[in-house]
Design an enzyme around this catalytic site. Structure first.
Site, PDB file in Angstrom:
ATOM      1  N   GLY A 143       0.798  -1.225   0.000  1.00 43.26           N
ATOM      2  CA  GLY A 143       0.000   0.000   0.000  1.00 43.26           C
ATOM      3  C   GLY A 143       0.831   1.274   0.000  1.00 43.26           C
ATOM      4  O   GLY A 143       0.620   2.168  -0.814  1.00 43.26           O
ATOM      5  N   ALA A 144       1.790   1.332   0.913  1.00 45.33           N
ATOM      6  CA  ALA A 144       2.583   2.549   1.048  1.00 45.33           C
ATOM      7  C   ALA A 144       3.762   2.269   1.965  1.00 45.33           C
ATOM      8  O   ALA A 144       3.829   1.209   2.585  1.00 45.33           O
ATOM      9  CB  ALA A 144       1.731   3.674   1.637  1.00 45.33           C
ATOM     10  N   MET A 145       4.671   3.256   2.046  1.00 42.39           N
ATOM     11  CA  MET A 145       5.867   3.063   2.871  1.00 42.39           C
ATOM     12  C   MET A 145       6.224   4.353   3.595  1.00 42.39           C
ATOM     13  O   MET A 145       6.275   5.422   2.996  1.00 42.39           O
ATOM     14  CB  MET A 145       7.007   2.592   1.955  1.00 42.39           C
ATOM     15  CG  MET A 145       8.332   2.421   2.655  1.00 42.39           C
ATOM     16  SD  MET A 145       8.239   1.135   3.941  1.00 42.39           S
ATOM     17  CE  MET A 145       9.432   1.763   5.106  1.00 42.39           C
ATOM     18  N   GLU A 146       6.506   4.189   4.885  1.00 38.87           N
ATOM     19  CA  GLU A 146       6.648   5.336   5.785  1.00 38.87           C
ATOM     20  C   GLU A 146       8.046   5.951   5.819  1.00 38.87           C
ATOM     21  O   GLU A 146       8.439   6.519   6.854  1.00 38.87           O
ATOM     22  CB  GLU A 146       6.282   4.877   7.197  1.00 38.87           C
ATOM     23  CG  GLU A 146       7.273   3.895   7.880  1.00 38.87           C
ATOM     24  CD  GLU A 146       6.903   2.429   7.737  1.00 38.87           C
ATOM     25  OE1 GLU A 146       6.162   2.081   6.796  1.00 38.87           O
ATOM     26  OE2 GLU A 146       7.364   1.624   8.568  1.00 38.87           O
ATOM     27  N   HIS A 159      -2.000   5.961   8.632  1.00 39.78           N
ATOM     28  CA  HIS A 159      -1.087   4.894   9.062  1.00 39.78           C
ATOM     29  C   HIS A 159       0.378   5.295   8.826  1.00 39.78           C
ATOM     30  O   HIS A 159       1.203   5.224   9.738  1.00 39.78           O
ATOM     31  CB  HIS A 159      -1.433   3.607   8.297  1.00 39.78           C
ATOM     32  CG  HIS A 159      -0.582   2.439   8.656  1.00 39.78           C
ATOM     33  ND1 HIS A 159      -0.993   1.454   9.530  1.00 39.78           N
ATOM     34  CD2 HIS A 159       0.661   2.082   8.254  1.00 39.78           C
ATOM     35  CE1 HIS A 159      -0.039   0.563   9.642  1.00 39.78           C
ATOM     36  NE2 HIS A 159       0.983   0.912   8.871  1.00 39.78           N
ATOM     37  N   GLU A 160       0.677   5.698   7.599  1.00 38.02           N
ATOM     38  CA  GLU A 160       2.088   6.011   7.292  1.00 38.02           C
ATOM     39  C   GLU A 160       2.547   7.237   8.082  1.00 38.02           C
ATOM     40  O   GLU A 160       3.671   7.283   8.563  1.00 38.02           O
ATOM     41  CB  GLU A 160       2.293   6.249   5.790  1.00 38.02           C
ATOM     42  CG  GLU A 160       1.828   5.117   4.879  1.00 38.02           C
ATOM     43  CD  GLU A 160       2.291   3.733   5.275  1.00 38.02           C
ATOM     44  OE1 GLU A 160       3.372   3.620   5.877  1.00 38.02           O
ATOM     45  OE2 GLU A 160       1.568   2.747   5.013  1.00 38.02           O
ATOM     46  N   GLU A 167       3.999  -2.267  13.527  1.00 34.21           N
ATOM     47  CA  GLU A 167       2.825  -2.430  12.664  1.00 34.21           C
ATOM     48  C   GLU A 167       1.532  -2.634  13.462  1.00 34.21           C
ATOM     49  O   GLU A 167       0.506  -2.035  13.156  1.00 34.21           O
ATOM     50  CB  GLU A 167       3.044  -3.574  11.664  1.00 34.21           C
ATOM     51  CG  GLU A 167       4.173  -3.309  10.664  1.00 34.21           C
ATOM     52  CD  GLU A 167       4.015  -2.010   9.874  1.00 34.21           C
ATOM     53  OE1 GLU A 167       2.936  -1.409   9.897  1.00 34.21           O
ATOM     54  OE2 GLU A 167       5.013  -1.589   9.249  1.00 34.21           O
TER      55      GLU A 167
HETATM   56  N1  B3K Z   1       5.994  -0.640   6.469  1.00 37.11           N
HETATM   57  C1  B3K Z   1       5.464  -0.824   5.147  1.00 37.11           C
HETATM   58  C2  B3K Z   1       5.435  -2.232   4.704  1.00 37.11           C
HETATM   59  C3  B3K Z   1       6.660  -2.693   4.054  1.00 37.11           C
HETATM   60  C4  B3K Z   1       6.470  -4.064   3.472  1.00 37.11           C
HETATM   61  C5  B3K Z   1       7.710  -4.622   2.968  1.00 37.11           C
HETATM   62  N2  B3K Z   1       7.551  -5.912   2.338  1.00 37.11           N
HETATM   63  C6  B3K Z   1       4.090  -0.264   5.041  1.00 37.11           C
HETATM   64  C7  B3K Z   1       3.353  -0.120   6.300  1.00 37.11           C
HETATM   65  O1  B3K Z   1       3.003  -1.066   6.962  1.00 37.11           O
HETATM   66  O2  B3K Z   1       3.149   0.983   6.681  1.00 37.11           O
HETATM   67 ZN    ZN Z   2       2.755   0.058   8.736  1.00 38.27          ZN
END
Ligand code: B3K
Ligand code: ZN
Length: 877
Positions: free
Chosen positions: A266-269, A302-303, A325
């Site tokens: 979905g996305a990355m922080e 979330h991010e 998470e």
């Molecule tokens: N922290 C990232 C997830 C990364 C997944 C890597 N395979 C997104 C999230 O949970 O916010």
């Molecule tokens: Zn996350």
């Protein structure tokens, strides 16, 4: 399968890093096939790691090493060794500067980990272990370093972004330009990010509680610039919410979000530079459904929340993933609940948990929220770590109360700011701030599986005493045969015959949290003047299954009277499950199928109740999905499940036409679109009514769908009408709608993803033949995870009847796609194989066919670590 088994990593083997990296200076010269990466690292021996100077271990994958130097002297090949993980470098001093030059190939990087190209835009994904695909580095979250990044690129990549604040920019003699970014906060490499491209941006600002002005920017391709407003508004709401609810303020001068079409999740922080899957950030009323609007709000939240729960305080090692998470999912769920309907949000989350996390807990990949081992960490970004992890945090919140929880989170952030810590540190902060003992509660972190509670009751009218006997049990999971009892907060209420909550104590409390800690435990309520009706596990206060012998009448009573909205819905689910079980039995025994008239009457009452939140009515009317019924079954009989559910829906539809029609027409008012909770809930009910009406296949109903399809000015209504036509209209009408929709939206990537998903998940149109045709369509791209998820994922996860075809063709097809995808994108392939690892739960021939498909993947030659782990666990006895 393959000769060398990938190595298994164990939590018990954790050791602190031998060396620390105080600063990381990176320099990129971007070229599609040959990007040059230069790094300069200030390294010193970790005083906590013991004596001597062991070799420095650097991770690296698919890197072309050009040179390596220590304190300015190039190392000869006798000073370092290539290892399966990367490099091992001999060290003779406790502090030194390490300089490495290497080359990488972003264009050929289809794994979408490390640095890659998406539609001619460079971007990165480093969590969990992607940084090692960029340069040689101690790529582990407990090595935290201050990063400075210079990006050099040709002029046709005008936007060059990385973490932190921009500190320099300029031109090179050869026409290229560069920008330098400095991130003042030490961070692990997994939070590093780089973006370069020809992008537009939308700007805004936010003034923090202490009066600091933060610049906010969302970057996207020019054509999508009109789709950023909702994300921007959501971001500002999230920033304010985190200040108000958690006392957390943003810490850099700028916060950037970039939309990318090719993205594994979905996305990355990434610190200060969040990278988003376009589908999780771009929206406009004409192109995005209500659920897309809500998904964007929650993922933006979330991010953003990760800036504290994840970035400022990060994980010591990847076994602790749920530390950031689980906590952050809990935070985003509360954010969404505060902004929208709390009850509906809870129902949606619990439905997901029951459907998908419970089946993970019951399958071959079951693991505790803090796993003990893994082969490939990417396989552990699971519903267990995320959603069950959030439920575990929610239970702490329930046990401590809001104020106690806030004291605990304040202490956690204060104690560990700037550090890489463990789940244990989180629980300890909660304990210390509240002087409570959570020793037994810790078992939620180490034991896998979904606990089951059996609750029986006894009322003694002569003593006015009501007794509850609670027994807990947790099924065995791989590597864990025996489980110790869990500490389970069980929220209950008692209803009197007038439907009101009874007082449970002298103070007049109408609900309480029973702390279940033993295998068998009895609770007593005194002063109970009449036989009560038990309302169990209110608000789903623990991620467990609760069994209690409710009669149909009692469930109907709870459905109309429970003061806990979640439990009103839950009573309807129990009622539906009982009816669906009976229908499955009748089908298997060749008897006539019949839906109890009381159930039809109850659904009619829901439909005509104008006082009830329409979204709740919609949720109740939906009936449990086939996937959820399968999860609840001892042994899955796919044919019986599909037939029973289909029959129940058809019966309800035919019996309730007048009420459905009335409600549909009443809710079909013209108004301008807004994604607020009230409007969303009305659209939801309206479209559930439309779907039910279309199940009857009457000309009138399909006429409603056709008109809505043509007239709708928002995507929620348009897509609902298209879905109704795809599923219930004749081929000609359906084909025409599919074509018309495509012609209208062919340029819009997000809408076309929806168009693909609606077809692949249709039990009528999503035949294998049509799925294969969709994969030949120019809109499909095997290298794009969203398209793969829409078509192949839609078929395997949301098209129950076609995927479970008795000839096993659905399983074989998925196996073939997994084999192809594994060469391109192992993470996506490993996700896709999961549906065929659940063969043990199936009855008869289907189990054999599913296992055969899994074996086919296993025998297909060299597999990635990702797919190998899932397949080998799936085949274990
Ligand atoms: N922290 C990232 C997830 C990364 C997944 C890597 N395979 C997104 C999230 O949970 O916010
Ligand atoms: Zn996350």
């Amino acid at each position: 399968m393959q000769d060398a088994q990938p190595k298994t990593m164990y939590l018990k083997d954790y050791r602190v890093p031998d060396y620390l990296v105080d600063s990381t200076d990176l320099h990129f010269e971007l070229e599609p096939k040959a990007t040059l990466v230069k790094s300069r690292l200030e390294i010193r021996r970790n005083p906590e790691a013991g004596q001597g100077l062991p070799p420095l271990l650097l991770n690296g994958i698919d890197l072309e090493l050009l040179s390596i130097a220590i304190d300015g002297s190039i190392l000869s090949s006798i000073s370092y060794q290539e290892t399966p993980e990367g490099l091992s470098v001999s060290i003779d001093k406790p502090e030194f500067i390490l300089e490495i030059h290497n080359r990488i190939n972003p264009e050929d990087n289809t794994s979408l980990e490390g640095l890659y190209l998406s539609n001619d835009m460079y971007c990165t994904q480093c969590e969990a272990e992607g940084f090692r695909k960029i340069t040689f580095y101690p790529d582990r979250p407990d090595v935290m370093s201050k990063f400075t990044t210079t990006i050099m690129a040709p002029a046709d990549y005008p936007v060059l972004l990385s973490n932190g604040n921009e500190v320099d920019r300029g031109y090179c003699d050869d026409g290229r330009h560069f920008v330098t970014w400095e991130d003042p906060f030490a961070k692990p490499a997994y939070l590093f990010a780089l973006v370069a491209g020809d992008l537009e941006h939308v700007d805004d600002s936010f003034t923090t509680v202490s009066g600091r002005e933060v610049k906010l920017q969302i970057f996207t391709e020019d054509k999508n610039i009109g789709k950023c407003d909702h994300a921007m508004q959501s971001l500002k709401k999230a920033m304010r919410w985190d200040e108000e609810v958690y006392g957390r303020e943003y810490d850099l001068d700028i916060f950037m979000v970039v939309a990318v079409d090719h993205f594994n999740m979905g996305a990355m922080e990434n610190k200060g530079l969040n990278i988003f899957n376009s589908a999780c950030v771009l929206a406009s009323p004409e192109t995005a459904t209500d659920s897309a609007f809500q998904r964007i709000e929650s993922i933006i939240g979330h991010e953003y929340f990760h800036n504290w729960s994840g970035n400022r305080v990060t994980c010591r090692d990847w076994f602790q993933l749920s530390l950031k998470e689980g906590f952050t999912v809990f935070r985003d769920a509360e954010f969404s609940a505060d902004l929208n309907s709390r009850a509906v949000k809870r129902i949606e989350d619990v439905s997901l948990l029951r459907t998908s996390q419970f089946s993970e807990d019951a399958g071959p990949m079951a693991h505790p929220i803090r796993p003990d081992s893994y082969m490939e960490i990417s396989n552990f970004y699971t519903l267990t770590v995320y959603e069950k992890g959030a439920e575990v945090v929610r239970m702490i919140h329930t046990i401590l109360g809001s104020e106690g929880f806030r004291k605990g989170s304040d202490l956690y952030f204060e104690r560990h700011d700037g550090c890489a810590v463990t789940c244990e540190d989180f629980i300890a902060a909660m304990e210390d701030a509240n002087q409570v003992d959570l020793s037994q509660f810790r078992r939620w972190y180490s034991q896998a599986g979904t606990p089951e509670l059996n609750v029986t009751d006894h009322y003694d009218g002569s003593l006015d005493v009501y007794q509850l006997k609670v027994r807990q049990f947790c099924p065995a999971t791989p590597e864990q045969d025996e489980k110790l009892p869990f500490h389970i907060p069980l929220k209950v209420g008692l209803l009197g015959s007038n439907g009101a909550d009874m007082a449970l104590d002298e103070a007049g409390a109408t609900q309480c949290v029973l702390e279940v800690t033993e295998r068998e435990q009895t609770f007593e309520f005194k002063g109970i003047k009449e036989q009560p009706l038990l309302s169990l596990l209110r608000g789903f206060s623990a991620p467990v299954k609760v069994r209690h012998n409710y009669s149909r009448e009692q469930l109907l009573f709870l459905m109309s009277n429970d003061s806990d909205t979640f439990n009103r819905w839950d009573a309807s689910q129990r009622l539906a499950f009982t009816a669906l079980d009976q229908l499955q039995d009748a089908y298997r025994q060749g008897r006539n199928l019949q839906l109890p008239p009381e159930m039809i009457a109850a659904y009619r009452d829901i439909l005509i109740d104008r006082e009830l939140d329409p979204a709740l009515a919609a949720e109740i009317l939906q009936l449990p999905s086939e996937q959820l019924i399968a999860e609840e079954s001892e042994s899955i009989d796919a044919d019986a499940i599909f037939t029973a559910r289909h029959f129940a829906r058809e019966t309800l539809a035919n019996a309730l036409v007048p009420e459905l029609k009335e409600r549909y027409i009443e809710l079909s008012t013209e108004k301008s679109y807004s994604p607020n909770a009230k409007d969303i809930s009305e659209r939801r009910l309206k479209n559930v009514c439309l779907e039910y009406l279309c199940i009857t296949k009457s000309t009138e109903a399909l006429g409603f769908a056709q008109r809505q399809f043509e007239a709708a000015s928002n995507m929620t209504d348009k897509a609902a009408a298209l879905s109704a036509l795809i599923n219930y209209a004749d081929d000609q009408q359906a084909d025409q709608a599919i074509k018309q929709f495509y012609e209208l939206w062919r340029e819009d990537t997000q809408v076309i993803e929806l168009w693909l998903a609606l077809q692949s998940s249709s039990s009528t149109r999503g035949t294998l033949e049509n799925i294969k045709a969709l994969m030949q369509h120019s809109a499909f791209e095997m290298k794009n995870p969203n398209k793969v998820r829409a078509v192949i994922g839609g078929f395997a996860n949301r098209n129950f009847s076609q995927f479970h075809k008795s000839d096993g063709s659905g399983f074989e097809f998925v196996a073939e796609q997994v084999i192809t995808l594994d060469k391109l994108n192992p993470q996506i392939a490993a996700r896709l194989v999961i549906p065929i690892t659940r063969w043990k739960k199936y009855a008869g021939k289907l189990a054999e066919k599913m296992k055969a498909a899994l074996l086919r993947v296993a025998d297909s030659g060299e597999l990635s670590k990702d797919v190998f782990e899932v397949v080998s666990k799936g085949l274990k006895n």
